[in-house]
Design an enzyme around this catalytic site. Structure first.
Site, PDB file in Angstrom:
ATOM      1  N   PHE A  16       0.846  -1.182   0.000  1.00 31.19           N
ATOM      2  CA  PHE A  16       0.000   0.000   0.000  1.00 31.19           C
ATOM      3  C   PHE A  16       0.890   1.244   0.000  1.00 31.19           C
ATOM      4  O   PHE A  16       2.118   1.134   0.093  1.00 31.19           O
ATOM      5  CB  PHE A  16      -0.928   0.023   1.220  1.00 31.19           C
ATOM      6  N   ARG A  38       0.161  15.613   8.087  1.00 24.64           N
ATOM      7  CA  ARG A  38      -0.703  14.452   8.273  1.00 24.64           C
ATOM      8  C   ARG A  38      -0.320  13.357   7.279  1.00 24.64           C
ATOM      9  O   ARG A  38      -0.102  13.635   6.099  1.00 24.64           O
ATOM     10  CB  ARG A  38      -2.180  14.819   8.069  1.00 24.64           C
ATOM     11  N   GLU A  39      -0.261  12.103   7.774  1.00 24.73           N
ATOM     12  CA  GLU A  39      -0.059  10.957   6.883  1.00 24.73           C
ATOM     13  C   GLU A  39      -1.407  10.320   6.578  1.00 24.73           C
ATOM     14  O   GLU A  39      -2.257  10.174   7.461  1.00 24.73           O
ATOM     15  CB  GLU A  39       0.861   9.917   7.522  1.00 24.73           C
ATOM     16  N   GLU A 103     -14.475 -15.182  -4.637  1.00 27.46           N
ATOM     17  CA  GLU A 103     -14.354 -15.467  -3.208  1.00 27.46           C
ATOM     18  C   GLU A 103     -15.336 -16.522  -2.705  1.00 27.46           C
ATOM     19  O   GLU A 103     -15.096 -17.128  -1.659  1.00 27.46           O
ATOM     20  CB  GLU A 103     -14.534 -14.180  -2.395  1.00 27.46           C
ATOM     21  N   SER A 120     -12.487   5.565   7.204  1.00 31.32           N
ATOM     22  CA  SER A 120     -11.904   6.220   8.374  1.00 31.32           C
ATOM     23  C   SER A 120     -11.219   7.491   7.887  1.00 31.32           C
ATOM     24  O   SER A 120      -9.993   7.524   7.709  1.00 31.32           O
ATOM     25  CB  SER A 120     -10.895   5.290   9.060  1.00 31.32           C
ATOM     26  N   GLY A 122     -10.182  10.161   8.989  1.00 33.46           N
ATOM     27  CA  GLY A 122      -9.089  10.778   9.726  1.00 33.46           C
ATOM     28  C   GLY A 122      -7.725  10.261   9.307  1.00 33.46           C
ATOM     29  O   GLY A 122      -6.699  10.866   9.653  1.00 33.46           O
ATOM     30  N   GLU A 126      -9.866   5.803   1.622  1.00 35.73           N
ATOM     31  CA  GLU A 126     -10.712   4.725   1.108  1.00 35.73           C
ATOM     32  C   GLU A 126     -12.205   4.989   1.310  1.00 35.73           C
ATOM     33  O   GLU A 126     -12.643   5.383   2.381  1.00 35.73           O
ATOM     34  CB  GLU A 126     -10.351   3.405   1.795  1.00 35.73           C
ATOM     35  N   GLU A 150      -3.104 -14.738  -5.340  1.00 34.84           N
ATOM     36  CA  GLU A 150      -3.207 -13.618  -4.401  1.00 34.84           C
ATOM     37  C   GLU A 150      -3.141 -14.091  -2.950  1.00 34.84           C
ATOM     38  O   GLU A 150      -3.346 -13.308  -2.024  1.00 34.84           O
ATOM     39  CB  GLU A 150      -4.504 -12.842  -4.644  1.00 34.84           C
ATOM     40  N   GLU A 152      -5.153 -16.059  -1.402  1.00 36.83           N
ATOM     41  CA  GLU A 152      -6.465 -16.081  -0.744  1.00 36.83           C
ATOM     42  C   GLU A 152      -6.842 -17.493  -0.301  1.00 36.83           C
ATOM     43  O   GLU A 152      -6.627 -18.473  -1.023  1.00 36.83           O
ATOM     44  CB  GLU A 152      -7.528 -15.523  -1.694  1.00 36.83           C
TER      45      GLU A 152
END
Length: 205
Positions: A16, A38-39, A103, A120, A122, A126, A150, A152
């Site tokens: 990511f 801010r990150e 899935e 989220s 803050g 996403e 992947e 999974e």
């Protein structure tokens, strides 16, 4: 302008991305506030889909390992709904249908939108698009699914709506996406069953 981005840079890029912003924004008391650093976690946007069989009052859930839940009291194997990442330019509903097959081996019928929400805000950009989908559970084989390339390893659970809600009540289901989807179904279940349970539906959604 209500905010000003002074600088932005990638603080980390791996599986990511973490983006670092230097910015300031307007304040309720008037004027601009101080420069903040801010990150923000950037992983793109995602979809979630809750397959529901109105004739049998059953839902399809999946169970899988989640690294973000390593320290969770119940451990890192979570009971969830089907979900996946939206690639740039992909329609969310198309992604939801594809993820249902990958899935859970689940071909779904009509899809109803539940909501699109900030996960989220803050700390991450996403947004998740949630859907409820018509399914005939008698056509599902259950078992283990997911893409091997992947990594999974996803176990499919087919259960009654009341059993799923009992898992919400006792904390077995404790991730946000399945909580939101199941509570939406709890509020709209009779309308959904009216829509999908009779010829012509008779419901304007």
């Amino acid at each position: 302008m209500d905010y000003e981005i002074i600088d932005a840079e990638d603080a980390f890029q791996g599986y990511f991305r973490l983006r670092r912003y230097h910015l300031r924004h307007a304040q309720f008391r008037g004027g601009m506030g101080p420069v903040l650093t801010r990150e923000v976690f950037e992983r793109g946007h995602s979809v979630g889909i809750l397959p529901y069989d109105p004739d049998r009052d059953q839902v399809v859930l999946v169970e899988q390992f989640r690294v973000g839940a390593l320290d969770a009291p119940r451990g890192p194997w979570l009971m969830e709904i089907i979900a996946g990442i939206i690639e740039p330019g992909e329609p969310p509903e198309e992604v939801a249908r594809r993820e249902a097959v990958e899935e859970a081996g689940c071909e779904v019928g009509e899809i109803l939108p539940i909501h699109r929400y900030l996960v989220s805000p803050g700390g991450t950009t996403e947004q998740q698009s949630l859907f409820c989908a018509h399914v005939d559970v008698t056509r599902l084989a259950g078992g283990v699914h997911g893409l091997a390339e992947e990594g999974e390893d996803i176990l499919v659970h087919i259960m009654g709506f009341d059993e799923a809600m009992a898992m919400v009540e006792d904390g077995t289901i404790h991730a946000a996406m399945p909580l939101i989807a199941l509570q939406w179904l709890a509020l709209n279940r009779e309308r959904v069953r009216d829509l999908w349970g009779s010829v012509g539906g008779g419901l304007e959604w």
